[in-house]
Design an enzyme around this catalytic site. Structure first.
Site, PDB file in Angstrom:
ATOM      1  N   GLU A  91     -19.829 -21.813 -23.068  1.00 23.67           N
ATOM      2  CA  GLU A  91     -21.023 -21.852 -23.904  1.00 23.67           C
ATOM      3  C   GLU A  91     -20.620 -21.948 -25.370  1.00 23.67           C
ATOM      4  OE1 GLU A  91     -24.444 -19.613 -21.424  1.00 23.67           O
ATOM      5  OE2 GLU A  91     -23.197 -18.297 -22.610  1.00 23.67           O
ATOM      6  N   CYS A 104     -20.835 -21.405 -33.307  1.00 15.91           N
ATOM      7  CA  CYS A 104     -19.960 -20.385 -32.733  1.00 15.91           C
ATOM      8  C   CYS A 104     -19.339 -21.006 -31.491  1.00 15.91           C
ATOM      9  CB  CYS A 104     -20.792 -19.152 -32.388  1.00 15.91           C
ATOM     10  SG  CYS A 104     -19.843 -17.868 -31.547  1.00 15.91           S
ATOM     11  N   CYS A 111     -12.589 -14.569 -20.392  1.00 18.02           N
ATOM     12  CA  CYS A 111     -11.657 -13.875 -21.280  1.00 18.02           C
ATOM     13  C   CYS A 111     -10.903 -12.835 -20.475  1.00 18.02           C
ATOM     14  CB  CYS A 111     -12.401 -13.194 -22.431  1.00 18.02           C
ATOM     15  SG  CYS A 111     -11.275 -12.394 -23.612  1.00 18.02           S
ATOM     16  N   CYS A 115     -12.966  -6.247 -22.584  1.00 20.53           N
ATOM     17  CA  CYS A 115     -13.731  -5.285 -23.387  1.00 20.53           C
ATOM     18  C   CYS A 115     -15.001  -4.925 -22.607  1.00 20.53           C
ATOM     19  CB  CYS A 115     -14.065  -5.871 -24.752  1.00 20.53           C
ATOM     20  SG  CYS A 115     -12.592  -6.462 -25.608  1.00 20.53           S
ATOM     21  N   CYS A 118     -18.634  -6.463 -23.343  1.00 22.94           N
ATOM     22  CA  CYS A 118     -18.741  -7.893 -23.623  1.00 22.94           C
ATOM     23  C   CYS A 118     -18.970  -8.685 -22.329  1.00 22.94           C
ATOM     24  CB  CYS A 118     -17.458  -8.358 -24.301  1.00 22.94           C
ATOM     25  SG  CYS A 118     -17.359 -10.144 -24.483  1.00 22.94           S
ATOM     26  N   CYS A 335     -23.660 -11.904 -30.174  1.00 21.63           N
ATOM     27  CA  CYS A 335     -22.249 -11.537 -30.053  1.00 21.63           C
ATOM     28  C   CYS A 335     -22.014 -10.850 -28.713  1.00 21.63           C
ATOM     29  CB  CYS A 335     -21.850 -10.549 -31.140  1.00 21.63           C
ATOM     30  SG  CYS A 335     -22.072 -11.185 -32.775  1.00 21.63           S
TER      31      CYS A 335
HETATM   32  N1  SAH Z   1     -12.451 -12.436 -28.568  1.00 20.95           N
HETATM   33  C1  SAH Z   1     -12.753 -12.352 -29.928  1.00 20.95           C
HETATM   34  C2  SAH Z   1     -13.891 -13.242 -30.367  1.00 20.95           C
HETATM   35  C3  SAH Z   1     -15.123 -13.326 -29.507  1.00 20.95           C
HETATM   36  S1  SAH Z   1     -16.219 -11.962 -29.394  1.00 20.95           S
HETATM   37  C4  SAH Z   1     -13.037 -10.941 -30.349  1.00 20.95           C
HETATM   38  O1  SAH Z   1     -13.248 -10.117 -29.483  1.00 20.95           O
HETATM   39  O2  SAH Z   1     -13.017 -10.669 -31.553  1.00 20.95           O
HETATM   40  C5  SAH Z   1     -17.130 -11.937 -30.922  1.00 20.95           C
HETATM   41  C6  SAH Z   1     -17.515 -10.519 -31.376  1.00 20.95           C
HETATM   42  O3  SAH Z   1     -18.559  -9.954 -30.575  1.00 20.95           O
HETATM   43  C7  SAH Z   1     -16.374  -9.537 -31.321  1.00 20.95           C
HETATM   44  O4  SAH Z   1     -16.345  -8.793 -32.503  1.00 20.95           O
HETATM   45  C8  SAH Z   1     -16.759  -8.658 -30.150  1.00 20.95           C
HETATM   46  O5  SAH Z   1     -16.146  -7.401 -30.203  1.00 20.95           O
HETATM   47  C9  SAH Z   1     -18.245  -8.605 -30.321  1.00 20.95           C
HETATM   48  N2  SAH Z   1     -18.980  -8.151 -29.148  1.00 20.95           N
HETATM   49  C10 SAH Z   1     -18.609  -8.223 -27.851  1.00 20.95           C
HETATM   50  N3  SAH Z   1     -19.582  -7.716 -27.058  1.00 20.95           N
HETATM   51  C11 SAH Z   1     -20.579  -7.320 -27.880  1.00 20.95           C
HETATM   52  C12 SAH Z   1     -21.860  -6.751 -27.653  1.00 20.95           C
HETATM   53  N4  SAH Z   1     -22.295  -6.486 -26.425  1.00 20.95           N
HETATM   54  N5  SAH Z   1     -22.633  -6.484 -28.719  1.00 20.95           N
HETATM   55  C13 SAH Z   1     -22.213  -6.775 -29.977  1.00 20.95           C
HETATM   56  N6  SAH Z   1     -21.019  -7.322 -30.248  1.00 20.95           N
HETATM   57  C14 SAH Z   1     -20.206  -7.589 -29.214  1.00 20.95           C
HETATM   58 FE1  SF4 Z   2     -12.725 -11.166 -24.917  1.00 21.20          FE
HETATM   59 FE2  SF4 Z   2     -15.191 -10.326 -25.276  1.00 21.20          FE
HETATM   60 FE3  SF4 Z   2     -13.154  -8.706 -25.805  1.00 21.20          FE
HETATM   61 FE4  SF4 Z   2     -13.630 -10.807 -27.406  1.00 21.20          FE
HETATM   62  S1  SF4 Z   2     -14.966  -9.037 -27.083  1.00 21.20           S
HETATM   63  S2  SF4 Z   2     -11.656 -10.148 -26.563  1.00 21.20           S
HETATM   64  S3  SF4 Z   2     -14.382 -12.286 -25.893  1.00 21.20           S
HETATM   65  S4  SF4 Z   2     -13.695  -9.500 -23.779  1.00 21.20           S
END
Ligand code: SAH
Ligand code: SF4
Length: 348
Positions: A91, A104, A111, A115, A118, A335
């Site tokens: 996406e 974006c 991934c 996390c 996410c 995000c």
């Molecule tokens: N992998 C990279 C970039 C993609 S995620 C990273 O993690 O930085 C983009 C941003 O969204 C990151 O700061 C991530 O921590 C944040 N993010 C992930 N899940 C989220 C959520 N449920 N609510 C708000 N931000 C979130």
């Molecule tokens: Fe991967 Fe999501 Fe963690 Fe970014 S926030 S590193 S996209 S699992």
């Protein structure tokens, strides 16, 4: 078949050379696709028909097939689901805010970082994207905007995937977009976000691009950060901050820390103070955003009042902080919400 968008300018020149084409053709083709945003050789009417046919026979010109699109209710956010040649999906998002047009983009299908909050982490790792597949996401939106007399102003590498886990392809894509003879997009208008792969942050610093760096922090104590971001066990906070400090020392570029506020988890004044201590003396900025909902994480977004108190606590310690507005939540384009799910609208 090789994707045209995976080629370097030198590779294209060499290929045309072997075909016996004059030197100027490489530049002409390159500019048509990257500067004038032609979507395929068919649109490059200044080229002889035979050469157009040859290009199409040798290279592919569209690795991304738009499979579905969703638009937010305010019409400002568009999320595209693209199918890749091997059937995997990714996406990418286009956001409009006043005069800004920000895309974006994703660097991986899924991934591997896991996390917990996410959606991309929840779906797991499928594969790395090629440089061409990353570049094409940008070109796709740039063409759309151009058709409406508009243009892209910013690129954030914050879609699906961890860009520094797919380092080579991501940097090749960034450099390609930045090329003066081609797309010519200023590095300062590109921001890359990482979960905190410390050695790669150091490498990124040494390569001295003008690209902005954001680090997803979300917690300022190792126990809590490891619970939310498993990669913290490999690169705990002291290691991460050593890398970020080196990054600043080398580039003199201010880092942004990202912090998704989760009610009762990481939104305490104690966490704010711990962050201020970690970042003492480091020029940086904190972007807080209320947590966006995802399927497999039960945590809730912090209330407006607690978010304001968190920001005030950071600021009283001298750390500048912005509370970001959530956007595109109604279409899961916020995000951390990107994952391959049921399409909302079928394309076209
Ligand atoms: N992998 C990279 C970039 C993609 S995620 C990273 O993690 O930085 C983009 C941003 O969204 C990151 O700061 C991530 O921590 C944040 N993010 C992930 N899940 C989220 C959520 N449920 N609510 C708000 N931000 C979130
Ligand atoms: Fe991967 Fe999501 Fe963690 Fe970014 S926030 S590193 S996209 S699992």
């Amino acid at each position: 078949m090789l994707s045209f968008f995976d080629l370097t300018p030198d590779q294209l020149t060499q290929r045309l050379d072997t075909w016996g084409e004059p030197q100027f053709r490489a530049r002409q083709i390159w500019q048509a696709l990257y500067r004038d945003l032609a979507a395929s050789p068919d649109e490059i009417t200044t080229l002889p028909k035979t050469l157009r046919a040859k290009l199409k026979a040798e290279f592919t010109f569209g690795s991304l097939s738009p499979a579905a699109e969703a638009r937010s209710s305010d019409g400002q956010t568009r999320k595209l689901l693209f199918r890749l040649p091997d059937g995997k999906s990714i996406e990418a998002v286009l956001m409009g805010y006043r005069r800004r047009r920000t895309t974006c983009i994703s660097t991986q299908a899924g991934c591997a970082m896991g996390c917990v909050f996410c959606a991309t982490g929840q779906m797991g790792f499928r594969r790395h994207l090629s440089a061409g597949e990353i570049v094409e996401q940008v070109l796709w939106f740039a063409r759309e905007l151009k058709a409406n007399g508009d243009r892209l102003t910013n690129i954030v590498v914050m879609g699906m995937g961890e860009p520094l886990h797919n380092y080579e392809a991501t940097m090749a894509a960034v450099d390609r977009l930045n090329e003066a003879e081609g797309f010519n997009f200023g590095a300062r208008r590109i921001t890359l976000s990482t979960v905190g792969l410390a050695p790669m942050i150091e490498r990124f610093a040494e390569e001295r691009r003008q690209v902005n760096l954001a680090v997803s922090l979300h917690a300022a104590t190792d126990a809590l950060r490891s619970e939310l971001l498993p990669i913290n066990k490999k690169y705990p906070l002291p290691v991460l901050f050593e890398a970020v400090r080196k990054y600043y020392a080398t580039t003199k570029r201010r880092v942004t820390f990202e912090w998704a506020l989760i009610q009762g988890k990481n939104d305490s004044i104690a966490q704010a103070r711990a962050l201020a201590k970690l970042a003492a003396g480091l020029p940086c900025h904190v972007n807080v955003i209320p947590l966006n909902p995802t399927r497999d994480y039960a945590g809730q977004a912090t209330t407006r009042e607690r978010a304001a108190a968190f920001k005030a606590a950071l600021e009283s310690c001298g750390l500048p902080c912005t509370i970001r507005v959530r956007r595109g939540i109604d279409i899961q384009a916020g995000c951390g919400q990107l994952a391959v799910e049921e399409p909302t609208v079928t394309w076209p």
